[in-house]
Write a protein that holds these residues in place. Sequence first.
Motif, short mmCIF file in Angstrom:
data_model
loop_
_atom_site.label_atom_id
_atom_site.label_comp_id
_atom_site.label_asym_id
_atom_site.label_seq_id
_atom_site.Cartn_x
_atom_site.Cartn_y
_atom_site.Cartn_z
N ARG A 1 10.27 60.92 42.76
CA ARG A 1 9.52 61.90 41.98
C ARG A 1 10.39 62.46 40.84
O ARG A 1 9.94 62.60 39.71
CB ARG A 1 9.05 63.04 42.88
CG ARG A 1 8.10 64.02 42.20
CD ARG A 1 7.76 65.18 43.12
NE ARG A 1 7.09 64.74 44.33
CZ ARG A 1 5.78 64.49 44.40
NH1 ARG A 1 5.02 64.62 43.33
NH2 ARG A 1 5.24 64.10 45.54
N LYS A 2 11.64 62.73 41.16
CA LYS A 2 12.57 63.29 40.16
C LYS A 2 12.89 62.27 39.07
O LYS A 2 13.00 62.62 37.88
CB LYS A 2 13.86 63.73 40.86
CG LYS A 2 14.89 64.29 39.91
CD LYS A 2 16.16 64.69 40.67
CE LYS A 2 17.22 65.21 39.72
NZ LYS A 2 18.47 65.56 40.43
N GLU A 3 13.03 60.99 39.47
CA GLU A 3 13.50 59.96 38.53
C GLU A 3 12.36 59.10 37.98
O GLU A 3 12.62 58.07 37.35
CB GLU A 3 14.55 59.08 39.21
CG GLU A 3 15.81 59.82 39.63
CD GLU A 3 16.63 60.30 38.43
OE1 GLU A 3 16.42 59.77 37.32
OE2 GLU A 3 17.48 61.19 38.63
N ARG A 4 11.13 59.47 38.26
CA ARG A 4 9.95 58.86 37.63
C ARG A 4 9.72 57.40 38.05
O ARG A 4 9.44 56.55 37.23
CB ARG A 4 10.03 58.96 36.10
CG ARG A 4 10.18 60.39 35.59
CD ARG A 4 10.15 60.46 34.07
NE ARG A 4 11.14 59.60 33.47
CZ ARG A 4 12.43 59.92 33.34
NH1 ARG A 4 12.89 61.06 33.81
NH2 ARG A 4 13.26 59.08 32.74
N PHE A 5 9.83 57.15 39.36
CA PHE A 5 9.35 55.86 39.86
C PHE A 5 8.58 56.07 41.17
O PHE A 5 8.65 55.26 42.09
CB PHE A 5 10.49 54.83 40.02
CG PHE A 5 11.60 55.21 40.98
CD1 PHE A 5 11.55 54.82 42.31
CD2 PHE A 5 12.70 55.93 40.55
CE1 PHE A 5 12.56 55.15 43.20
CE2 PHE A 5 13.72 56.25 41.42
CZ PHE A 5 13.65 55.86 42.74
N PHE A 6 7.83 57.18 41.23
CA PHE A 6 7.14 57.56 42.46
C PHE A 6 6.12 56.52 42.90
O PHE A 6 6.06 56.16 44.08
CB PHE A 6 6.46 58.92 42.28
CG PHE A 6 5.89 59.48 43.55
CD1 PHE A 6 6.71 60.16 44.45
CD2 PHE A 6 4.55 59.33 43.85
CE1 PHE A 6 6.20 60.68 45.63
CE2 PHE A 6 4.02 59.85 45.03
CZ PHE A 6 4.85 60.52 45.93
#
Length: 244
Positions: free
Chosen positions: A162-167
Amino acid sequence: MQKLDWVGFWNTDHHIYVNQRHKIVHDQLVTRDIAAYLPEGSAVLDFGCGKNFAVHEMMDKAAQLILCDAAFSVREELQGRFPNHPKIMVLAPEELDLFPDASFDVVVMHSVAQYLAADEMRKTLASFDRLLKADGKLVLGDIVSGEGGAVSDAYALLTLARKERFFGAAVIGLAKTAISPYRKLRQELGLTTYDEAEIRLVLDRAGFTCERMARNIGHNQRRTTYLCRKRPRLAEVLRAEGES
């Protein structure tokens, strides 16, 4: 067909990392944290190094960096990336026997202990005891406790994703893992787990003192990192007292 074990699994084209961004982010976080333990100009052994795409973070600190992995495919890729490098050597674990005693300032073993049976862990720690200098340090990262199960690992991954944008890729990746050889191996072989008292006892018997770090290396803070040092031998203590 030969039964798959953990080394065999890491030799396969596995999907532990859900996409390339996950792999890059993981390697950057882990290697940045490891580099913080390395003195400038140190001789370093990274045991169970994996296909680290952020290894330059360690190269900047180390004068010598031995990348050691039991999986042939990992070594083959690393050797292709670092042919004749002045600082880096890629080796199999059995090749460490060629090094003289007290060769390294730092030995790092991150996210490996859970894949070693108890007797393998004892032999590995004995090797580290021989290879480390008297004032050297052993960094044990990602130690899994009995509470650190698959659900905990999945939560840590989704939080990072979620933080690194690959959820989205992480959700799909977890679904694939549920039917993958990794899950089957984890069910059949299990992971070797240690609570704090257990790992301290194992290390003590191997001749190490240890300190539990406030943060684990990498993103999964439900696992633990320990900074370990060789316990002084009696002969060393007596020699130091005679020199004082």
